[in-house]
Write a protein that holds these residues in place. Structure first.
Motif, PDB file in Angstrom:
ATOM      1  N   LYS A  83       0.836  -1.209   0.000  1.00 20.21           N
ATOM      2  CA  LYS A  83       0.000   0.000   0.000  1.00 20.21           C
ATOM      3  C   LYS A  83       0.869   1.257   0.000  1.00 20.21           C
ATOM      4  O   LYS A  83       0.584   2.219  -0.711  1.00 20.21           O
ATOM      5  CB  LYS A  83      -0.953   0.002   1.199  1.00 20.21           C
ATOM      6  CG  LYS A  83      -1.893   1.194   1.183  1.00 20.21           C
ATOM      7  CD  LYS A  83      -2.912   1.133   2.294  1.00 20.21           C
ATOM      8  CE  LYS A  83      -3.840   2.340   2.177  1.00 20.21           C
ATOM      9  NZ  LYS A  83      -4.878   2.331   3.206  1.00 20.21           N
ATOM     10  N   THR A  84       1.923   1.235   0.794  1.00 23.84           N
ATOM     11  CA  THR A  84       2.844   2.378   0.818  1.00 23.84           C
ATOM     12  C   THR A  84       3.478   2.578  -0.563  1.00 23.84           C
ATOM     13  O   THR A  84       3.584   3.705  -1.044  1.00 23.84           O
ATOM     14  CB  THR A  84       3.934   2.176   1.889  1.00 23.84           C
ATOM     15  OG1 THR A  84       3.302   2.056   3.166  1.00 23.84           O
ATOM     16  CG2 THR A  84       4.923   3.325   1.907  1.00 23.84           C
ATOM     17  N   ILE A  85       3.872   1.499  -1.200  1.00 25.23           N
ATOM     18  CA  ILE A  85       4.455   1.587  -2.540  1.00 25.23           C
ATOM     19  C   ILE A  85       3.424   2.124  -3.528  1.00 25.23           C
ATOM     20  O   ILE A  85       3.727   2.978  -4.361  1.00 25.23           O
ATOM     21  CB  ILE A  85       4.991   0.209  -3.000  1.00 25.23           C
ATOM     22  CG1 ILE A  85       6.175  -0.205  -2.129  1.00 25.23           C
ATOM     23  CG2 ILE A  85       5.381   0.236  -4.482  1.00 25.23           C
ATOM     24  CD1 ILE A  85       6.554  -1.682  -2.246  1.00 25.23           C
ATOM     25  N   TYR A  86       2.192   1.643  -3.440  1.00 22.96           N
ATOM     26  CA  TYR A  86       1.119   2.096  -4.323  1.00 22.96           C
ATOM     27  C   TYR A  86       0.906   3.604  -4.185  1.00 22.96           C
ATOM     28  O   TYR A  86       0.765   4.317  -5.168  1.00 22.96           O
ATOM     29  CB  TYR A  86      -0.176   1.334  -3.994  1.00 22.96           C
ATOM     30  CG  TYR A  86      -1.387   1.849  -4.712  1.00 22.96           C
ATOM     31  CD1 TYR A  86      -1.576   1.606  -6.068  1.00 22.96           C
ATOM     32  CD2 TYR A  86      -2.351   2.587  -4.047  1.00 22.96           C
ATOM     33  CE1 TYR A  86      -2.694   2.081  -6.738  1.00 22.96           C
ATOM     34  CE2 TYR A  86      -3.467   3.067  -4.701  1.00 22.96           C
ATOM     35  CZ  TYR A  86      -3.636   2.810  -6.042  1.00 22.96           C
ATOM     36  OH  TYR A  86      -4.741   3.301  -6.697  1.00 22.96           O
ATOM     37  N   GLU A  87       0.902   4.103  -2.959  1.00 19.53           N
ATOM     38  CA  GLU A  87       0.610   5.514  -2.711  1.00 19.53           C
ATOM     39  C   GLU A  87       1.822   6.427  -2.867  1.00 19.53           C
ATOM     40  O   GLU A  87       1.699   7.555  -3.345  1.00 19.53           O
ATOM     41  CB  GLU A  87       0.047   5.688  -1.294  1.00 19.53           C
ATOM     42  CG  GLU A  87      -1.283   5.026  -1.098  1.00 19.53           C
ATOM     43  CD  GLU A  87      -1.767   5.038   0.338  1.00 19.53           C
ATOM     44  OE1 GLU A  87      -2.962   4.812   0.543  1.00 19.53           O
ATOM     45  OE2 GLU A  87      -0.940   5.271   1.271  1.00 19.53           O
ATOM     46  N   GLU A  88       3.008   5.954  -2.469  1.00 15.82           N
ATOM     47  CA  GLU A  88       4.178   6.830  -2.399  1.00 15.82           C
ATOM     48  C   GLU A  88       5.313   6.439  -3.338  1.00 15.82           C
ATOM     49  O   GLU A  88       6.248   7.202  -3.518  1.00 15.82           O
ATOM     50  CB  GLU A  88       4.719   6.860  -0.968  1.00 15.82           C
ATOM     51  CG  GLU A  88       3.704   7.347   0.043  1.00 15.82           C
ATOM     52  CD  GLU A  88       4.174   7.195   1.481  1.00 15.82           C
ATOM     53  OE1 GLU A  88       5.381   6.920   1.700  1.00 15.82           O
ATOM     54  OE2 GLU A  88       3.334   7.325   2.380  1.00 15.82           O
TER      55      GLU A  88
END
Length: 196
Positions: A68-73
């Protein structure tokens, strides 16, 4: 964003989609297989998608949180700018292209339908899309971790990347039509001037 950057992103999306659909076995990011790239922007989406696939394949809460962090940031070594999430959230709300409009209509008129769908899979929540004549609901609370991981992997690929590829193709086709119409108009004017 400059035209060159937009074109680079369009080609990046095309290559990324082709890479994942053909399941390249080399392990080298697809854009590096095609030789020199102009800057890191072209590699970011490829790196982000591959990282999300790797994290969700762990089928763990920690893997989903990292994905999720990779998807968003984005990935820490690839400075923020373009992310898989931005493919959905940075879309012009007055989008003109037929394919996007049909998906947008299907998902209740929301321009960021892809991001909302992927976020619901990450967060294990229920998502409702209310259209003018129908309501569509996806209840990720009923999905186990393996199913939600799969939903994230395919959601980012199909809803975000595939749509970006289709948009790029439709945009290029629209620009080509305008160019051809302009060129045709110019040559007709030149022919008329020669006759007079």
């Amino acid at each position: 964003m400059t035209v060159t950057k937009i074109i680079s992103i369009r080609f990046c999306c095309v290559f990324l989609l082709l890479d994942f659909l053909t399941n390249a076995a080399s392990g080298v990011p697809v854009l590096q297989q095609y030789g020199q790239v102009n800057n890191d922007e072209e590699l970011k989406l490829d790196l982000h998608q591959r990282s999300i696939v790797a994290q969700t394949a762990l089928e763990s809460a920690a893997g989903m949180n990292r994905a999720k962090t990779i998807y968003e940031e984005g990935v820490a070594i690839a400075s923020p700018g373009i992310t898989l999430q931005s493919l959905s959230t940075s879309i012009d709300k007055n989008h003109e292209h037929e394919t996007f409009q049909s998906f947008q209509k299907y998902y209740g008129g929301e321009f960021d339908y892809a991001d909302r769908w992927i976020q619901a899979a990450f967060d294990k929540t229920t998502l409702t899309f209310r259209g003018s004549s129908t309501t569509r609901e996806v209840d990720f609370t009923k999905f186990n971790l393996e199913a939600r991981s799969t939903a994230v992997r395919w959601g980012t690929l199909v809803l975000n990347i595939w749509m970006a590829v289709v948009e790029a193709l439709e945009e290029s086709l629209a620009e080509l039509r305008i160019s051809c119409a302009s060129s045709s108009s110019t040559s007709n004017t030149t022919d008329i001037n020669k006759q007079n």
